[in-house]
Structure formats: structure tokens, C-alpha cells
Design a protein around this motif. Structure first.
Motif, short mmCIF file in Angstrom:
data_model
loop_
_atom_site.label_atom_id
_atom_site.label_comp_id
_atom_site.label_asym_id
_atom_site.label_seq_id
_atom_site.Cartn_x
_atom_site.Cartn_y
_atom_site.Cartn_z
N PHE A 30 0.84 -1.20 0.00
CA PHE A 30 0.00 0.00 0.00
C PHE A 30 0.87 1.25 0.00
N ALA A 31 1.90 1.28 0.84
CA ALA A 31 2.79 2.44 0.91
C ALA A 31 3.48 2.68 -0.44
N ASP A 32 3.89 1.59 -1.09
CA ASP A 32 4.52 1.70 -2.42
C ASP A 32 3.59 2.33 -3.44
N LYS A 33 2.28 2.17 -3.23
CA LYS A 33 1.28 2.73 -4.15
C LYS A 33 0.80 4.11 -3.68
N GLY A 34 1.45 4.64 -2.64
CA GLY A 34 1.11 5.98 -2.15
C GLY A 34 -0.03 6.01 -1.14
N VAL A 35 -0.38 4.87 -0.57
CA VAL A 35 -1.47 4.80 0.41
C VAL A 35 -0.91 4.40 1.77
N ASP A 36 -1.03 5.29 2.73
CA ASP A 36 -0.65 4.94 4.10
C ASP A 36 -1.88 4.46 4.85
N LEU A 37 -1.84 3.21 5.31
CA LEU A 37 -2.93 2.68 6.13
C LEU A 37 -2.79 3.29 7.52
N ASP A 38 -3.89 3.79 8.06
CA ASP A 38 -3.84 4.47 9.36
C ASP A 38 -3.91 3.52 10.54
N GLY A 39 -4.43 2.32 10.29
CA GLY A 39 -4.51 1.34 11.36
C GLY A 39 -4.84 -0.03 10.80
N ILE A 40 -4.32 -1.06 11.46
CA ILE A 40 -4.63 -2.44 11.10
C ILE A 40 -4.95 -3.16 12.41
N TYR A 41 -6.18 -3.61 12.53
CA TYR A 41 -6.65 -4.29 13.72
C TYR A 41 -7.10 -5.69 13.35
N TYR A 42 -6.82 -6.65 14.21
CA TYR A 42 -7.23 -8.02 13.91
C TYR A 42 -7.70 -8.73 15.17
N CYS A 43 -8.54 -9.72 14.96
CA CYS A 43 -9.02 -10.58 16.04
C CYS A 43 -8.51 -11.99 15.80
N PRO A 44 -7.68 -12.52 16.71
CA PRO A 44 -7.15 -13.87 16.55
C PRO A 44 -7.99 -14.94 17.27
N HIS A 45 -9.17 -14.57 17.75
CA HIS A 45 -9.96 -15.46 18.60
C HIS A 45 -11.08 -16.18 17.86
N HIS A 46 -11.55 -17.27 18.46
CA HIS A 46 -12.78 -17.92 18.02
C HIS A 46 -13.33 -18.66 19.24
N SER A 47 -14.53 -18.30 19.66
CA SER A 47 -15.07 -18.84 20.92
C SER A 47 -15.40 -20.33 20.85
N GLU A 48 -15.65 -20.87 19.66
CA GLU A 48 -16.00 -22.29 19.55
C GLU A 48 -14.87 -23.13 18.95
N LYS A 49 -14.24 -22.63 17.89
CA LYS A 49 -13.27 -23.44 17.16
C LYS A 49 -11.83 -23.10 17.50
N GLY A 50 -11.66 -22.17 18.43
CA GLY A 50 -10.31 -21.80 18.82
C GLY A 50 -9.66 -22.86 19.68
N ILE A 51 -8.34 -22.82 19.73
CA ILE A 51 -7.60 -23.74 20.60
C ILE A 51 -6.76 -22.92 21.58
N GLY A 52 -6.56 -23.50 22.76
CA GLY A 52 -5.72 -22.85 23.77
C GLY A 52 -6.21 -21.46 24.14
N GLU A 53 -5.26 -20.55 24.23
CA GLU A 53 -5.56 -19.17 24.66
C GLU A 53 -6.48 -18.43 23.70
N TYR A 54 -6.64 -18.94 22.49
CA TYR A 54 -7.46 -18.25 21.48
C TYR A 54 -8.94 -18.63 21.54
N LYS A 55 -9.26 -19.65 22.35
CA LYS A 55 -10.67 -20.08 22.47
C LYS A 55 -11.32 -19.26 23.58
N VAL A 56 -11.68 -18.05 23.23
CA VAL A 56 -12.29 -17.14 24.20
C VAL A 56 -13.43 -16.37 23.53
N GLU A 57 -14.35 -15.94 24.35
CA GLU A 57 -15.41 -15.03 23.91
C GLU A 57 -14.81 -13.64 24.08
#
Length: 180
Positions: free
Chosen positions: A76-103
Motif C-alpha cells: 500500500f505504501a509503495d502505491k502511495g497509500v498509508d494505512l492508518d490502522g490495522i486491527y485483527y481478532c485472533p480469537h474464536h469462541s468455539e473453534k479456537g484452541i488454547g488461549e485463542y478459544k475465548v469469547e
């Protein structure tokens, strides 16, 4: 207060081949860079908000996600676009494993990622836009106070439910600047 375009990733920015986590599998949706340049010219911040249940399911690691995200951000930066934020959710309440199986409050349709971005970037949600490819994206936008929730047809099969939740339905992100 700023205004923002919130973008889901898989199905909006890139084609959704299922659990995309490697550069070789990352294929941009045609017109995404031009659309993002147009958003910037229209005065919008650009924030990516993406559910990444592949992390929760053990299909790839957070490090894999970060490496791909850094590569995408550079593109994106190479194309002249600065992303202002990138947010992600690594969780899944049913199919997650270990620390990621949370609501959690960040997995769309919950608005956590959008609200965190709004607070950090001082975004006026009523002047902002959510662009996604499924009903949960539209629901997250609405729950965060976004009035314009745009459904694109480049991701998952568009459902009647998703259409009902959307303010506007377009073929792809390339069509979004013309409806703002």
C-alpha cells in the motif's frame, strides 16, 4: 474528529482463498489501490479490521499474520497509500484452541476493533464507512455507530442476510469511492 473507511481484509482487499496467510496466496482485488487513494483524497483515514480465526484454529501463527500484514502494508505504501490502522481478532469462541478459544469483544460482528480504532485515531463513527463482504461486517459497523455499511460482492457468496444488513451493495471496493 476524523472520518474513516474501515475495510475488512479477506474478500475486500484480497480475494478470499480461505485462511490466507502467505504472500504467495495473497491476490489483491482489482482496483483496491486506486479506491484507497480516492478515499485519502476524500479525506478518509483507512483502517483494516479483520477476523483471523485461522490463528485461533492453529492454521497459522500470529507471527505469520504479522509478516503478511507488514508485506501488505508496504505494498500500500509503495502505491502511495498509508494505512492508518490495522486491527485483527485472533480469537474464536468455539473453534479456537488454547488461549485463542475465548469469547472476546473484537471478533466481528462485535464492534471492538472498530471502537478501539475510533478511540485511538479520534474517529467520528457517524461520518465513517464500513466496507465488508458479509453480514457480520455490516453488523460490526452498525454496532460501532457507522451509518454507511457497504457490502462488496468480491468475497464470500453474498447472502440475503448480508444484503439486508447493508446500506449499499456494490460489485467491489473499486466501486466504493463513487458512492461516498
Amino acid at each position: 474528529m476524523a472520518k474513516a473507511v474501515f475495510l475488512d481484509r479477506d474478500g475486500v482487499i484480497n480475494l478470499d482463498h480461505g485462511y490466507v496467510h502467505q504472500v504467495d496466496d495473497f491476490e489483491y482485488v482489482e482496483g483496491v489501490f486506486e479506491a484507497c487513494l480516492a478515499f485519502k483524497k476524500q479525506g478518509y483515514k483507512i483502517v483494516v479490521v479483520t477476523n483471523q480465526s485461522g490463528i485461533a484454529r492453529g492454521k497459522y501463527t500470529e507471527d505469520d499474520f504479522h509478516a503478511l500484514t507488514e508485506w501488505m502494508d508496504w505494498n500500500f505504501a509503495d502505491k502511495g497509500v498509508d494505512l492508518d490502522g490495522i486491527y485483527y481478532c485472533p480469537h474464536h469462541s468455539e473453534k479456537g484452541i488454547g488461549e485463542y478459544k475465548v469469547e472476546c469483544d473484537c471478533r466481528k460482528p462485535k464492534p471492538g476493533m472498530l471502537l478501539d480504532a475510533a478511540k485511538f485515531l479520534k474517529i467520528d463513527m457517524s461520518q465513517s464507512v464500513m466496507v465488508g463482504d458479509k453480514a457480520d461486517d455490516m453488523r460490526a459497523g452498525k454496532a460501532a455507530g457507522i451509518l454507511t455499511n457497504i457490502l462488496v460482492r468480491t468475497g464470500k457468496s453474498v447472502t440475503e442476510d448480508a444484503i439486508a444488513e447493508a446500506s449499499i451493495v456494490v460489485d467491489s471496493i473499486a466501486d466504493v469511492p463513487s458512492v461516498l
